[in-house]
Design a protein around this motif. Structure first.
Motif, PDB file in Angstrom:
ATOM      1  N   CYS A  72       8.145   2.503  16.865  1.00 17.23           N
ATOM      2  CA  CYS A  72       9.434   1.796  16.894  1.00 17.23           C
ATOM      3  C   CYS A  72      10.316   2.214  15.727  1.00 17.23           C
ATOM      4  O   CYS A  72      11.522   2.444  15.886  1.00 17.23           O
ATOM      5  CB  CYS A  72       9.204   0.285  16.858  1.00 17.23           C
ATOM      6  SG  CYS A  72       8.538  -0.412  18.386  1.00 17.23           S
ATOM      7  N   THR A  73       9.723   2.313  14.557  1.00 15.63           N
ATOM      8  CA  THR A  73      10.520   2.669  13.386  1.00 15.63           C
ATOM      9  C   THR A  73      11.023   4.103  13.474  1.00 15.63           C
ATOM     10  O   THR A  73      12.139   4.405  13.049  1.00 15.63           O
ATOM     11  CB  THR A  73       9.710   2.481  12.096  1.00 15.63           C
ATOM     12  OG1 THR A  73       8.508   3.246  12.161  1.00 15.63           O
ATOM     13  CG2 THR A  73       9.346   1.019  11.890  1.00 15.63           C
ATOM     14  N   ARG A  77      14.129   1.460  15.655  1.00 13.76           N
ATOM     15  CA  ARG A  77      14.048   0.043  16.041  1.00 13.76           C
ATOM     16  C   ARG A  77      13.172  -0.686  15.012  1.00 13.76           C
ATOM     17  O   ARG A  77      12.059  -1.122  15.300  1.00 13.76           O
ATOM     18  CB  ARG A  77      13.488  -0.096  17.454  1.00 13.76           C
ATOM     19  CG  ARG A  77      14.282   0.685  18.499  1.00 13.76           C
ATOM     20  CD  ARG A  77      13.936   0.259  19.920  1.00 13.76           C
ATOM     21  NE  ARG A  77      12.515   0.255  20.197  1.00 13.76           N
ATOM     22  CZ  ARG A  77      11.806   1.295  20.616  1.00 13.76           C
ATOM     23  NH1 ARG A  77      12.407   2.477  20.785  1.00 13.76           N
ATOM     24  NH2 ARG A  77      10.521   1.191  20.873  1.00 13.76           N
ATOM     25  N   HIS A  78      13.700  -0.802  13.810  1.00 13.13           N
ATOM     26  CA  HIS A  78      12.902  -1.309  12.695  1.00 13.13           C
ATOM     27  C   HIS A  78      12.546  -2.783  12.863  1.00 13.13           C
ATOM     28  O   HIS A  78      11.422  -3.194  12.558  1.00 13.13           O
ATOM     29  CB  HIS A  78      13.658  -1.090  11.385  1.00 13.13           C
ATOM     30  CG  HIS A  78      14.115   0.314  11.200  1.00 13.13           C
ATOM     31  ND1 HIS A  78      13.242   1.357  11.000  1.00 13.13           N
ATOM     32  CD2 HIS A  78      15.365   0.864  11.224  1.00 13.13           C
ATOM     33  CE1 HIS A  78      13.926   2.487  10.882  1.00 13.13           C
ATOM     34  NE2 HIS A  78      15.214   2.214  11.017  1.00 13.13           N
ATOM     35  N   ARG A  79      13.480  -3.586  13.332  1.00 15.21           N
ATOM     36  CA  ARG A  79      13.200  -5.009  13.518  1.00 15.21           C
ATOM     37  C   ARG A  79      12.119  -5.227  14.571  1.00 15.21           C
ATOM     38  O   ARG A  79      11.313  -6.152  14.460  1.00 15.21           O
ATOM     39  CB  ARG A  79      14.474  -5.754  13.910  1.00 15.21           C
ATOM     40  CG  ARG A  79      15.495  -5.889  12.785  1.00 15.21           C
ATOM     41  CD  ARG A  79      16.768  -6.559  13.284  1.00 15.21           C
ATOM     42  NE  ARG A  79      17.757  -6.644  12.235  1.00 15.21           N
ATOM     43  CZ  ARG A  79      17.906  -7.687  11.424  1.00 15.21           C
ATOM     44  NH1 ARG A  79      17.112  -8.728  11.564  1.00 15.21           N
ATOM     45  NH2 ARG A  79      18.834  -7.691  10.492  1.00 15.21           N
ATOM     46  N   ALA A 105       9.763  -0.180   7.139  1.00 17.20           N
ATOM     47  CA  ALA A 105      10.395  -0.835   8.287  1.00 17.20           C
ATOM     48  C   ALA A 105      11.188  -2.057   7.836  1.00 17.20           C
ATOM     49  O   ALA A 105      12.309  -2.293   8.294  1.00 17.20           O
ATOM     50  CB  ALA A 105       9.331  -1.233   9.308  1.00 17.20           C
ATOM     51  N   ALA A 106      10.605  -2.838   6.926  1.00 17.09           N
ATOM     52  CA  ALA A 106      11.306  -4.019   6.421  1.00 17.09           C
ATOM     53  C   ALA A 106      12.567  -3.626   5.668  1.00 17.09           C
ATOM     54  O   ALA A 106      13.616  -4.269   5.801  1.00 17.09           O
ATOM     55  CB  ALA A 106      10.372  -4.823   5.516  1.00 17.09           C
ATOM     56  N   ASP A 111      15.126  -6.631   5.505  1.00 21.11           N
ATOM     57  CA  ASP A 111      14.276  -7.716   5.025  1.00 21.11           C
ATOM     58  C   ASP A 111      13.667  -7.300   3.690  1.00 21.11           C
ATOM     59  O   ASP A 111      12.559  -6.771   3.623  1.00 21.11           O
ATOM     60  CB  ASP A 111      13.184  -8.021   6.053  1.00 21.11           C
ATOM     61  CG  ASP A 111      12.408  -9.292   5.717  1.00 21.11           C
ATOM     62  OD1 ASP A 111      12.443  -9.719   4.551  1.00 21.11           O
ATOM     63  OD2 ASP A 111      11.785  -9.850   6.630  1.00 21.11           O
ATOM     64  N   MET A 112      14.417  -7.522   2.608  1.00 31.25           N
ATOM     65  CA  MET A 112      13.977  -7.056   1.300  1.00 31.25           C
ATOM     66  C   MET A 112      12.788  -7.849   0.766  1.00 31.25           C
ATOM     67  O   MET A 112      11.998  -7.346  -0.027  1.00 31.25           O
ATOM     68  CB  MET A 112      15.139  -7.115   0.308  1.00 31.25           C
ATOM     69  CG  MET A 112      16.283  -6.182   0.673  1.00 31.25           C
ATOM     70  SD  MET A 112      15.747  -4.463   0.809  1.00 31.25           S
ATOM     71  CE  MET A 112      16.538  -3.998   2.349  1.00 31.25           C
ATOM     72  N   ALA A 113      12.626  -9.105   1.212  1.00 33.82           N
ATOM     73  CA  ALA A 113      11.470  -9.892   0.781  1.00 33.82           C
ATOM     74  C   ALA A 113      10.185  -9.266   1.307  1.00 33.82           C
ATOM     75  O   ALA A 113       9.214  -9.072   0.564  1.00 33.82           O
ATOM     76  CB  ALA A 113      11.603 -11.331   1.268  1.00 33.82           C
ATOM     77  N   ALA A 114      10.163  -8.937   2.597  1.00 34.82           N
ATOM     78  CA  ALA A 114       8.975  -8.318   3.186  1.00 34.82           C
ATOM     79  C   ALA A 114       8.744  -6.932   2.612  1.00 34.82           C
ATOM     80  O   ALA A 114       7.599  -6.532   2.363  1.00 34.82           O
ATOM     81  CB  ALA A 114       9.115  -8.258   4.706  1.00 34.82           C
ATOM     82  N   ALA A 115       9.821  -6.179   2.393  1.00 33.36           N
ATOM     83  CA  ALA A 115       9.679  -4.833   1.834  1.00 33.36           C
ATOM     84  C   ALA A 115       9.063  -4.893   0.442  1.00 33.36           C
ATOM     85  O   ALA A 115       8.140  -4.136   0.115  1.00 33.36           O
ATOM     86  CB  ALA A 115      11.040  -4.143   1.788  1.00 33.36           C
ATOM     87  N   THR A 116       9.558  -5.804  -0.387  1.00 35.44           N
ATOM     88  CA  THR A 116       9.045  -5.935  -1.750  1.00 35.44           C
ATOM     89  C   THR A 116       7.561  -6.268  -1.744  1.00 35.44           C
ATOM     90  O   THR A 116       6.764  -5.668  -2.483  1.00 35.44           O
ATOM     91  CB  THR A 116       9.829  -7.023  -2.504  1.00 35.44           C
ATOM     92  OG1 THR A 116      11.210  -6.641  -2.575  1.00 35.44           O
ATOM     93  CG2 THR A 116       9.294  -7.213  -3.908  1.00 35.44           C
TER      94      THR A 116
END
Length: 488
Positions: A72-73, A77-79, A105-106, A111-116
């Motif tokens: 997906c990424t 389609r990252h979300r 993907a985040a 979605d910087m919280a998930a990425a972090t």
């Protein structure tokens, strides 16, 4: 590795091989070998088809979820892919590749919280991998945490660029940049610059003669390759050339420790009210002379001359780039990024630094082509004094009265729409702003703009240098995806 503001496929390059080492044998034997080949070759359609088959066969298996999320990424389609990657990484908590894929993907899903969180998990599993530190820095920068981001970038830089002359980590932990993807790409322009820089550093006493001797090797390669590749066209070094330049090329051999005054970096020429008034009237640009304090200007010029961080060779015009995430992080520039929002509170309200770079040019050229930058505000500062230019030939900046369309992504801003930019610019009105040392041009980044042709005097210290800071909306770490198992 997430670069400054990359396309998503660039950021996932090399990930397919890592996925192959991460899934269980039953899925590898039935699906993954072909999936890996398709993903590596950029065949997103085939990779997506194979991942869908794996997910249909084993929907609850973390390897199936990982493959589908990755597919997906790759398709942008990252979300859609993020929840699958988060579930897979929760089920495989010691799988570094899965955490990195989830983080990327985040990041692109906003979605910087998930990425972090994902990048921190990856760092915990392998603290000596430069890419995770870099990507964490990118996520922190997006959230306005500039100082934390700079610390991450420095860690990534020290792990990936250290050398015998600039050693900030154990030799066993250093990643050889010449053995990693893309680092063996060079150009005649870059080799000639690097040779000049080494000779200059030896002349001012920063390096020893043995290191300065590498300049002769650079010049030899440049002469041999000039006929086939010209001055600015990038090419990949041969194995013999890599061996001859190993340990120096692509590495930091000198990062100067420069004094930092506690006084303001911004000089007396900036009147914030005047700049904001210009934008309020719809002008969309402002010119500020004596932009930096004399001490700040001198420090930045010294860093640009002495720091061996000019790793990006541009195809057009032979100029080089140095970036915040890859060694160009002088304290003076970071402080400048912190001071400007305070001095321009209305213009930069809710904005933070999105990118910082410097470009260094050969003595003569055309500079950057018509383009726009993916940000809200561009602060362009010329560092080299105009006395280094030939009389009347310092060039400058042309700003067109046309903006890039809303919705453009990084690829659109950086080459994919070059023909559109050129055509629009040719039919638009413009203003030319003459070059002057320590002059800043502050303007709407979405406006098309380009360099004007220039001719500076020969000699390393006369090279034209400009500093650019981009400011954009800070993305607060508000989750956009509800699946956080394993990331709490």
């Amino acid at each position: 590795m997430i670069q400054a503001e990359p396309t998503h496929r660039d950021a996932y390059s090399g990930a397919a091989e890592g996925v192959g080492k991460s899934v269980e044998p039953d899925l590898v034997s039935s699906f993954f070998q072909d999936f890996n080949a398709a993903a590596t070759n950029g065949d997103v359609e085939t990779a997506s088809h194979l991942a869908a088959m794996a997910l249909a066969a084993r929907p609850g298996h973390p390897a199936s979820q990982m493959m589908w999320g990755f597919a997906c990424t790759l398709a942008g389609r990252h979300r859609e892919g993020l929840p699958y990657l988060l579930k897979a990484s929760a089920a495989m908590p010691r799988n570094r590749v899965c955490h990195m894929l989830a983080g990327k993907a985040a990041f692109f899903a906003g979605d910087m919280a998930a990425a972090t969180k994902a990048f921190k998990f990856a760092i915990a599993l392998d603290p000596f991998a430069p890419d995770a530190h870099n990507d964490l820095g990118q996520a922190l920068k997006r959230q306005g945490n500039l100082r934390q981001a700079v610390a991450c970038f420095k860690q990534s830089f020290d792990l990936g660029r250290s050398s015998r002359w600039y050693s900030k980590t154990s030799a066993a932990n250093i990643v050889d940049p010449l053995r990693s993807g893309g680092a063996s790409i060079t150009s005649v322009a870059r080799l000639e610059h690097d040779a000049e820089q080494l000779e200059y550093l030896w002349w001012i006493g920063c390096i020893d003669e043995s290191l300065a001797g590498k300049a002769a090797i650079y010049r030899h390669i440049a002469r041999r390759r000039a006929v086939a590749h010209g001055f600015s066209d990038p090419f990949e070094m041969t194995s013999e050339e890599i061996t001859a330049t190993s340990g120096v090329y692509g590495r930091a051999v000198n990062i100067p420790s420069l004094p930092h005054s506690k006084d303001a970096v911004v000089g007396g020429g900036l009147n914030g009210s005047d700049v904001e008034a210009a934008f309020a009237t719809g002008r969309s640009f402002a010119i500020v002379d004596n932009f930096l304090s004399p001490e700040a200007l001198e420090t930045l010029v010294r860093f640009c001359r002495e720091a061996t961080v000019w790793f990006d060779c541009k195809r057009r015009g032979g100029y080089l780039g140095a970036y915040l995430h890859d060694g160009f992080a002088p304290e003076t520039a970071v402080r400048l990024a912190e001071e400007l929002p305070r001095l321009l509170p209305d213009l930069l309200k809710g904005h933070g630094l999105s990118q910082l770079w410097a470009f260094k040019y050969p003595s003569e050229g055309t500079g950057t082509a018509v383009h726009a930058d993916q940000a809200a505000i561009n602060v362009n500062v010329w560092l080299t004094p105009e006395s280094s230019a030939e009389p009347g030939r310092a060039g400058g900046l042309r700003i067109y009265d046309v903006k890039a369309p809303e919705g453009w992504d990084f690829g659109d801003y950086n080459g994919d729409r070059a023909a559109w930019c050129t055509a629009k610019a040719a039919a638009s009105e413009y203003v030319d702003i003459p070059y002057r040392g320590n002059r800043a041009v502050i303007f709407d980044s979405s406006l098309l703009h380009e360099s004007l042709p220039f001719r500076f005097r020969d000699g390393y210290v006369h090279r034209r240098i400009n500093l650019t800071l981009l400011f954009d909306r800070v993305q607060l770490p508000t989750p956009t995806v509800s699946v956080f198992e394993g990331h709490k």
